[in-house]
Motif scaffolding. Structure first.
Motif, PDB file in Angstrom:
ATOM      1  N   LEU A 130       0.843  -1.057   0.143  1.00 54.26           N
ATOM      2  CA  LEU A 130       0.029  -0.206   0.032  1.00 54.26           C
ATOM      3  C   LEU A 130       0.805   1.434   0.018  1.00 54.26           C
ATOM      4  O   LEU A 130       0.661   2.219  -0.639  1.00 54.26           O
ATOM      5  CB  LEU A 130      -0.975  -0.088   0.991  1.00 54.26           C
ATOM      6  N   GLN A 131       1.910   1.262   0.486  1.00 58.18           N
ATOM      7  CA  GLN A 131       2.863   2.520   0.696  1.00 58.18           C
ATOM      8  C   GLN A 131       3.375   2.615  -0.720  1.00 58.18           C
ATOM      9  O   GLN A 131       3.700   3.829  -1.159  1.00 58.18           O
ATOM     10  CB  GLN A 131       3.995   2.235   1.759  1.00 58.18           C
ATOM     11  N   ALA A 132       3.621   1.450  -1.323  1.00 57.72           N
ATOM     12  CA  ALA A 132       4.363   1.513  -2.773  1.00 57.72           C
ATOM     13  C   ALA A 132       3.467   2.308  -3.633  1.00 57.72           C
ATOM     14  O   ALA A 132       3.789   2.788  -4.594  1.00 57.72           O
ATOM     15  CB  ALA A 132       4.749   0.014  -3.102  1.00 57.72           C
ATOM     16  N   ALA A 133       2.071   1.968  -3.192  1.00 53.89           N
ATOM     17  CA  ALA A 133       1.076   2.339  -4.154  1.00 53.89           C
ATOM     18  C   ALA A 133       0.484   4.014  -4.037  1.00 53.89           C
ATOM     19  O   ALA A 133      -0.117   4.445  -4.556  1.00 53.89           O
ATOM     20  CB  ALA A 133      -0.151   1.645  -4.200  1.00 53.89           C
ATOM     21  N   GLY A 134       1.267   4.311  -2.717  1.00 57.06           N
ATOM     22  CA  GLY A 134       0.816   5.861  -2.452  1.00 57.06           C
ATOM     23  C   GLY A 134       0.157   6.159  -1.064  1.00 57.06           C
ATOM     24  O   GLY A 134      -0.081   7.233  -0.840  1.00 57.06           O
ATOM     25  N   ALA A 135      -0.054   5.207  -0.141  1.00 56.91           N
ATOM     26  CA  ALA A 135      -0.717   5.476   0.799  1.00 56.91           C
ATOM     27  C   ALA A 135       0.404   5.987   1.905  1.00 56.91           C
ATOM     28  O   ALA A 135       1.412   5.346   1.753  1.00 56.91           O
ATOM     29  CB  ALA A 135      -1.323   3.954   1.257  1.00 56.91           C
ATOM     30  N   SER A 136      -0.047   6.754   2.619  1.00 61.20           N
ATOM     31  CA  SER A 136       0.876   7.145   3.836  1.00 61.20           C
ATOM     32  C   SER A 136       1.046   6.150   4.760  1.00 61.20           C
ATOM     33  O   SER A 136       0.129   4.947   5.000  1.00 61.20           O
ATOM     34  CB  SER A 136       0.160   8.304   4.745  1.00 61.20           C
ATOM     35  N   PRO A 137       2.354   6.120   5.490  1.00 61.77           N
ATOM     36  CA  PRO A 137       2.658   5.072   6.309  1.00 61.77           C
ATOM     37  C   PRO A 137       1.596   4.811   7.323  1.00 61.77           C
ATOM     38  O   PRO A 137       1.152   3.611   7.815  1.00 61.77           O
ATOM     39  CB  PRO A 137       3.796   5.538   6.904  1.00 61.77           C
ATOM     40  N   GLU A 138       0.818   5.708   7.922  1.00 62.34           N
ATOM     41  CA  GLU A 138      -0.262   5.577   9.074  1.00 62.34           C
ATOM     42  C   GLU A 138      -1.606   4.768   8.147  1.00 62.34           C
ATOM     43  O   GLU A 138      -2.064   4.081   8.684  1.00 62.34           O
ATOM     44  CB  GLU A 138      -0.895   6.831   9.326  1.00 62.34           C
ATOM     45  N   ALA A 139      -1.693   5.356   6.999  1.00 62.87           N
ATOM     46  CA  ALA A 139      -3.010   4.621   6.434  1.00 62.87           C
ATOM     47  C   ALA A 139      -2.704   3.305   6.154  1.00 62.87           C
ATOM     48  O   ALA A 139      -3.613   2.399   6.089  1.00 62.87           O
ATOM     49  CB  ALA A 139      -3.309   5.566   5.164  1.00 62.87           C
ATOM     50  N   ALA A 140      -1.290   2.998   5.566  1.00 66.01           N
ATOM     51  CA  ALA A 140      -1.218   1.813   5.104  1.00 66.01           C
ATOM     52  C   ALA A 140      -1.089   0.872   6.168  1.00 66.01           C
ATOM     53  O   ALA A 140      -1.393  -0.295   6.360  1.00 66.01           O
ATOM     54  CB  ALA A 140       0.197   1.729   4.295  1.00 66.01           C
ATOM     55  N   GLY A 141      -0.650   1.169   7.334  1.00 75.03           N
ATOM     56  CA  GLY A 141      -0.456   0.380   8.458  1.00 75.03           C
ATOM     57  C   GLY A 141      -2.084   0.416   9.007  1.00 75.03           C
ATOM     58  O   GLY A 141      -2.291  -1.133   9.420  1.00 75.03           O
TER      59      GLY A 141
END
Length: 178
Positions: free
Chosen positions: A21-32
């Motif tokens: 998800l982070q690689a696709a552009g999500a912030s670290p918080e949102a991805a977590g």
């Protein structure tokens, strides 16, 4: 016949989804948050809301339709009503932003309503609310069944409001629970 039943540890699955998800552009918080949610659904047997949904979220992030870096804002409109603008981001992150206000409302008034606008979700919301916004024993109804811990959530959808609550169509158990 070879064994095709492969398993991955929960923490490893969360980490893999988080990286994706982070690689696709999500912030670290949102991805977590989303990674824990997807992996939790997978672990709990809700496969239609688990890993199955990750490619859809990645595609939606890649198109820009979903803003993976959105910072939702929450405000208490009344003592028990919290309004959240998810700013075209994840509904799960919006719930996290509402959490302090919701906990305050629960503590002071015994109830909280969280209204989220401009959000996206393709996974379960109930896991976030029921496990992280517990209902203290003192707030439970005396008629609550043994083991009752959290309130049930129900969010109206176009199908549920139009088909099961239509004044021109009789309610039927065949249409599901309502």
């Amino acid at each position: 016949m070879p064994d095709t039943d492969e398993h991955i540890r929960f923490d490893d699955l969360v980490a893999a989804i988080d990286r994706t998800l982070q690689a696709a552009g999500a912030s670290p918080e949102a991805a977590g948050i989303m990674a824990r949610n997807f992996a939790g659904c997978e672990r709990d047997g809700a496969l239609s809301h688990g890993v199955f949904r990750v490619p859809q979220i990645v595609e939606t992030l890649n198109t820009g339709y979903l803003d993976g870096t959105a910072e939702p804002t929450a405000e208490a409109v009344s003592p028990t009503y919290i309004r959240v603008d998810a700013k075209s981001g994840f509904a799960q992150l919006a719930i996290e932003r509402a959490r302090p206000l919701a906990l305050q409302a629960l503590e002071q008034h015994g109830m909280a309503v969280i209204a989220i606008r401009d959000s996206h979700t393709t996974t379960a919301l109930s896991g976030l609310t029921s496990s992280r916004l517990p209902m203290p024993a003192s707030w439970r109804s005396p008629q609550s069944p043994p083991g009752f811990r959290t309130p049930h959530l129900w969010a109206p959808t176009a199908r549920s409001t139009a088909q099961t609550h239509s004044p021109t169509r009789p309610r039927s158990p065949a249409r599901g629970r309502w």
